[in-house]
Write a protein that holds these residues in place. Structure first.
Motif, PDB file in Angstrom:
ATOM      1  N   ASN A   1       0.846  -1.181   0.000  1.00 28.60           N
ATOM      2  CA  ASN A   1       0.000   0.000   0.000  1.00 28.60           C
ATOM      3  C   ASN A   1       0.888   1.240   0.000  1.00 28.60           C
ATOM      4  O   ASN A   1       1.038   1.915  -1.000  1.00 28.60           O
TER       5      ASN A   1
ATOM      6  N   THR B   1       2.148  -3.267   3.777  1.00 30.22           N
ATOM      7  CA  THR B   1       1.109  -3.991   3.077  1.00 30.22           C
ATOM      8  C   THR B   1      -0.156  -3.787   3.896  1.00 30.22           C
ATOM      9  O   THR B   1      -0.173  -3.013   4.844  1.00 30.22           O
ATOM     10  N   PHE B   2      -1.159  -4.474   3.630  1.00 30.83           N
ATOM     11  CA  PHE B   2      -2.385  -4.255   4.399  1.00 30.83           C
ATOM     12  C   PHE B   2      -2.379  -5.037   5.709  1.00 30.83           C
ATOM     13  O   PHE B   2      -3.311  -4.928   6.507  1.00 30.83           O
TER      14      PHE B   2
ATOM     15  N   THR C   1       1.607   6.642  -1.370  1.00 30.98           N
ATOM     16  CA  THR C   1       0.665   5.544  -1.451  1.00 30.98           C
ATOM     17  C   THR C   1       0.710   4.897  -2.829  1.00 30.98           C
ATOM     18  O   THR C   1       1.321   5.429  -3.765  1.00 30.98           O
ATOM     19  N   ARG C   2       0.032   3.789  -2.925  1.00 33.10           N
ATOM     20  CA  ARG C   2      -0.016   3.096  -4.208  1.00 33.10           C
ATOM     21  C   ARG C   2      -0.645   3.983  -5.287  1.00 33.10           C
ATOM     22  O   ARG C   2      -0.275   3.906  -6.451  1.00 33.10           O
TER      23      ARG C   2
END
Length: 115
Positions: free
Chosen positions: A32, A99-100, A52-53
């Protein structure tokens, strides 16, 4: 599991420029936010810049106008271009990937700015 490898640190004179790069590798992950943090001797680790992505960036006040963060989602890389550098930018710089589910860190790369 995500592995982060940084490159590009070194010694630079005040007013000079430096670019840091970080490459993420592993399997089955989606990053992310990627970012750069730094830690100077005797100080806490602090955020320098993140992205951010989707490309939304966030900069520490000390980095605004001097540093630029960018990333390549396809290659899972993030760069930090630093210019007009100051002795107070001297620190170990760490790449971060969120990551999430987890936070990952690189091993750190030393940046030293001489006056």
């Amino acid at each position: 599991q995500v592995q982060l490898v940084e490159s590009g640190g070194g010694l630079v004179q005040a007013g000079g420029s430096l670019r840091l790069s970080c490459a993420a590798s592993g399997r089955g992950f989606v990053i992310n936010t990627m970012g750069w943090y730094r830690q100077a001797p005797g100080k806490k680790r602090e955020l320098v810049a993140s992205i951010t992505r989707g490309g939304t960036t966030n900069y520490a006040d000390s980095a605004k106008g001097r540093f630029t963060i960018s990333r390549d989602n396809a290659k899972n890389t993030v760069d930090l271009r630093m210019s007009s550098m100051k002795p107070e930018d001297t620190a170990v710089y760490y790449c971060n990937a969120y990551t999430f589910t987890n936070d990952y860190w690189g091993q750190g790369t030393q940046v030293t700015v001489s006056s």
